[in-house]
Design a protein around this motif. Structure first.
Motif, PDB file in Angstrom:
ATOM      1  N   GLU A  53      34.196  34.879   8.021  1.00 30.79           N
ATOM      2  CA  GLU A  53      32.745  34.962   7.897  1.00 30.79           C
ATOM      3  C   GLU A  53      32.227  34.101   6.753  1.00 30.79           C
ATOM      4  O   GLU A  53      31.201  33.429   6.877  1.00 30.79           O
ATOM      5  CB  GLU A  53      32.309  36.416   7.711  1.00 30.79           C
ATOM      6  CG  GLU A  53      30.806  36.606   7.616  1.00 30.79           C
ATOM      7  CD  GLU A  53      30.053  36.080   8.817  1.00 30.79           C
ATOM      8  OE1 GLU A  53      28.914  35.602   8.639  1.00 30.79           O
ATOM      9  OE2 GLU A  53      30.582  36.125   9.945  1.00 30.79           O
ATOM     10  N   PHE A  54      32.946  34.100   5.635  1.00 31.95           N
ATOM     11  CA  PHE A  54      32.575  33.242   4.516  1.00 31.95           C
ATOM     12  C   PHE A  54      32.585  31.772   4.939  1.00 31.95           C
ATOM     13  O   PHE A  54      31.665  31.011   4.628  1.00 31.95           O
ATOM     14  CB  PHE A  54      33.542  33.465   3.347  1.00 31.95           C
ATOM     15  CG  PHE A  54      33.260  32.626   2.137  1.00 31.95           C
ATOM     16  CD1 PHE A  54      32.452  33.105   1.121  1.00 31.95           C
ATOM     17  CD2 PHE A  54      33.798  31.352   2.011  1.00 31.95           C
ATOM     18  CE1 PHE A  54      32.183  32.325   0.004  1.00 31.95           C
ATOM     19  CE2 PHE A  54      33.534  30.565   0.908  1.00 31.95           C
ATOM     20  CZ  PHE A  54      32.726  31.056  -0.112  1.00 31.95           C
ATOM     21  N   VAL A  55      33.621  31.362   5.673  1.00 40.11           N
ATOM     22  CA  VAL A  55      33.732  29.970   6.122  1.00 40.11           C
ATOM     23  C   VAL A  55      32.573  29.603   7.048  1.00 40.11           C
ATOM     24  O   VAL A  55      31.975  28.527   6.928  1.00 40.11           O
ATOM     25  CB  VAL A  55      35.094  29.740   6.802  1.00 40.11           C
ATOM     26  CG1 VAL A  55      35.151  28.359   7.458  1.00 40.11           C
ATOM     27  CG2 VAL A  55      36.222  29.891   5.788  1.00 40.11           C
ATOM     28  N   ALA A 109      42.188  40.546   6.560  1.00 32.41           N
ATOM     29  CA  ALA A 109      41.333  40.089   7.654  1.00 32.41           C
ATOM     30  C   ALA A 109      42.180  39.430   8.739  1.00 32.41           C
ATOM     31  O   ALA A 109      43.345  39.076   8.532  1.00 32.41           O
ATOM     32  CB  ALA A 109      40.296  39.110   7.127  1.00 32.41           C
ATOM     33  N   SER A 110      41.586  39.243   9.890  1.00 34.55           N
ATOM     34  CA  SER A 110      42.276  38.617  11.008  1.00 34.55           C
ATOM     35  C   SER A 110      42.383  37.108  10.793  1.00 34.55           C
ATOM     36  O   SER A 110      41.363  36.418  10.664  1.00 34.55           O
ATOM     37  CB  SER A 110      41.520  38.895  12.308  1.00 34.55           C
ATOM     38  OG  SER A 110      41.989  38.067  13.359  1.00 34.55           O
ATOM     39  N   LEU A 111      43.602  36.595  10.758  1.00 34.59           N
ATOM     40  CA  LEU A 111      43.801  35.156  10.653  1.00 34.59           C
ATOM     41  C   LEU A 111      43.262  34.451  11.894  1.00 34.59           C
ATOM     42  O   LEU A 111      42.740  33.331  11.810  1.00 34.59           O
ATOM     43  CB  LEU A 111      45.282  34.844  10.462  1.00 34.59           C
ATOM     44  CG  LEU A 111      45.668  33.360  10.377  1.00 34.59           C
ATOM     45  CD1 LEU A 111      45.002  32.703   9.173  1.00 34.59           C
ATOM     46  CD2 LEU A 111      47.188  33.206  10.319  1.00 34.59           C
ATOM     47  N   LYS A 112      43.352  35.111  13.042  1.00 29.68           N
ATOM     48  CA  LYS A 112      42.874  34.509  14.289  1.00 29.68           C
ATOM     49  C   LYS A 112      41.377  34.222  14.229  1.00 29.68           C
ATOM     50  O   LYS A 112      40.910  33.224  14.785  1.00 29.68           O
ATOM     51  CB  LYS A 112      43.196  35.422  15.470  1.00 29.68           C
ATOM     52  CG  LYS A 112      42.899  34.819  16.840  1.00 29.68           C
ATOM     53  CD  LYS A 112      43.377  35.731  17.954  1.00 29.68           C
ATOM     54  CE  LYS A 112      43.179  35.084  19.319  1.00 29.68           C
ATOM     55  NZ  LYS A 112      41.769  34.835  19.632  1.00 29.68           N
ATOM     56  N   ASP A 113      40.610  35.098  13.563  1.00 30.34           N
ATOM     57  CA  ASP A 113      39.173  34.847  13.426  1.00 30.34           C
ATOM     58  C   ASP A 113      38.925  33.516  12.713  1.00 30.34           C
ATOM     59  O   ASP A 113      37.967  32.804  13.033  1.00 30.34           O
ATOM     60  CB  ASP A 113      38.503  35.978  12.649  1.00 30.34           C
ATOM     61  CG  ASP A 113      38.339  37.236  13.478  1.00 30.34           C
ATOM     62  OD1 ASP A 113      38.508  37.165  14.717  1.00 30.34           O
ATOM     63  OD2 ASP A 113      38.047  38.298  12.895  1.00 30.34           O
ATOM     64  N   LEU A 114      39.769  33.194  11.743  1.00 30.27           N
ATOM     65  CA  LEU A 114      39.629  31.929  11.020  1.00 30.27           C
ATOM     66  C   LEU A 114      40.089  30.756  11.868  1.00 30.27           C
ATOM     67  O   LEU A 114      39.388  29.752  11.992  1.00 30.27           O
ATOM     68  CB  LEU A 114      40.423  31.986   9.716  1.00 30.27           C
ATOM     69  CG  LEU A 114      40.400  30.722   8.850  1.00 30.27           C
ATOM     70  CD1 LEU A 114      38.976  30.401   8.400  1.00 30.27           C
ATOM     71  CD2 LEU A 114      41.323  30.884   7.644  1.00 30.27           C
ATOM     72  N   THR A 115      41.260  30.880  12.486  1.00 29.19           N
ATOM     73  CA  THR A 115      41.797  29.752  13.247  1.00 29.19           C
ATOM     74  C   THR A 115      41.043  29.513  14.551  1.00 29.19           C
ATOM     75  O   THR A 115      41.126  28.426  15.129  1.00 29.19           O
ATOM     76  CB  THR A 115      43.294  29.961  13.548  1.00 29.19           C
ATOM     77  OG1 THR A 115      43.476  31.197  14.253  1.00 29.19           O
ATOM     78  CG2 THR A 115      44.104  30.001  12.253  1.00 29.19           C
TER      79      THR A 115
END
Length: 279
Positions: free
Chosen positions: A35-37, A74-80
């Motif tokens: 979310e920050f990204v 947090a979920s790494l998948k949300d970032l990737t």
């Protein structure tokens, strides 16, 4: 994932048409997640599109933390899963590369801990100034079996030299403001009470100049000093590979058992705790 409907973790303010401030505000630890990204990318896109902007100052609203490491709960998948950015890089490296290449000047004001992502952000900024009493910088990743993902292996050697870059990266220890200044990790460290006044004066001075001259001077300095994108991409790929390794997972688990990602000593003295994991 619609960042507009989420609580603001990063805010844009505009003291003048030419000079903006980006406030990092994800208490209590200023951790970085997907979310920050997303919010950062939205703000950066608006700044890139605004031709009046000449200077952007990055600072924190969270006491003791400029910008911290990633959120490991947090979920790494949300970032990737966030689509690649205009550079063709993944979301976080894309933001950092675009920030470095932007026509405006970026200045980081370092109060508190700039660990991992926070260090990567200040390295991507055009200038950074640290509180002598309160700044703590680190690339802590190797200490827990990881490889950093936001490009410090490409940027640090060009700033501080090979040996000092390896000391910072492989030592994975906390570095205070004065040492960061001596190494060239930041432009200067200043007494905390003088930091804001100094940065404000410098930002306003640069913002008073002609935007064409600013942008083209920065473009030519970039051409002489920046790493190619392939080096940034390689670091991100190595980071994702490292996260899945059992050795890294075990060390991160041990760190959580000692109070990691909670307000307290493990976050305040992260360098010490990382150094104790293998003993």
């Amino acid at each position: 994932m619609n960042s507009i409907t989420k609580a603001a973790q990063i805010r844009l303010t505009r003291p003048s048409p030419a000079c903006c401030r980006v406030i990092l505000d994800n208490p209590p630890l200023n951790l970085m997640g997907a979310e920050f990204v997303l919010q950062f990318r939205q703000i950066l896109s608006s700044l890139e599109a605004d031709r009046q902007v000449k200077v952007v100052v990055f600072e924190s609203a969270v006491p003791d933390f400029f910008l911290n490491h990633s959120d490991f709960l947090a979920s790494l998948k949300d970032l990737t899963d966030i689509p690649q950015g205009p550079t063709g890089l993944e979301a976080w490296p894309d933001i950092l590369v675009r920030l470095t290449r932007a026509a405006f000047v970026s200045i980081a004001v370092i109060r508190g801990r700039a660990t991992g992502n926070g260090s990567e952000l200040l390295l991507a900024c055009d200038m950074s100034f640290a509180s002598r009493e309160k700044a703590v910088l680190s690339q802590w990743e190797v200490g827990v079996g990881l490889v950093a993902g936001g490009g410090p292996m490409a940027r640090l050697p060009r700033l501080v030299g090979r040996g000092r870059a390896l000391e910072i990266l492989l030592g994975s220890d906390d570095i205070r403001g004065d040492l960061a200044e001596r190494y060239g990790y930041v432009n200067r460290s200043l007494p905390d009470g003088e930091l804001d006044g100094f940065v404000d004066a410098l930002a306003n001075r640069i913002a008073s100049y002609d935007s064409w001259a600013i942008a083209n001077t920065k473009r030519l300095v970039n051409a002489a000093s920046l790493p190619p994108d392939v080096e940034i991409a390689a670091g991100w790929d190595a980071c994702l590979t490292s996260i899945a390794r059992p050795a890294a997972q075990e060390r991160i688990k041990l760190l959580f058992e000692r109070g990691f990602q909670k307000p307290g000593d493990a976050e305040t003295r992260l360098g010490f705790y990382v150094g104790e994991l293998g003993r």
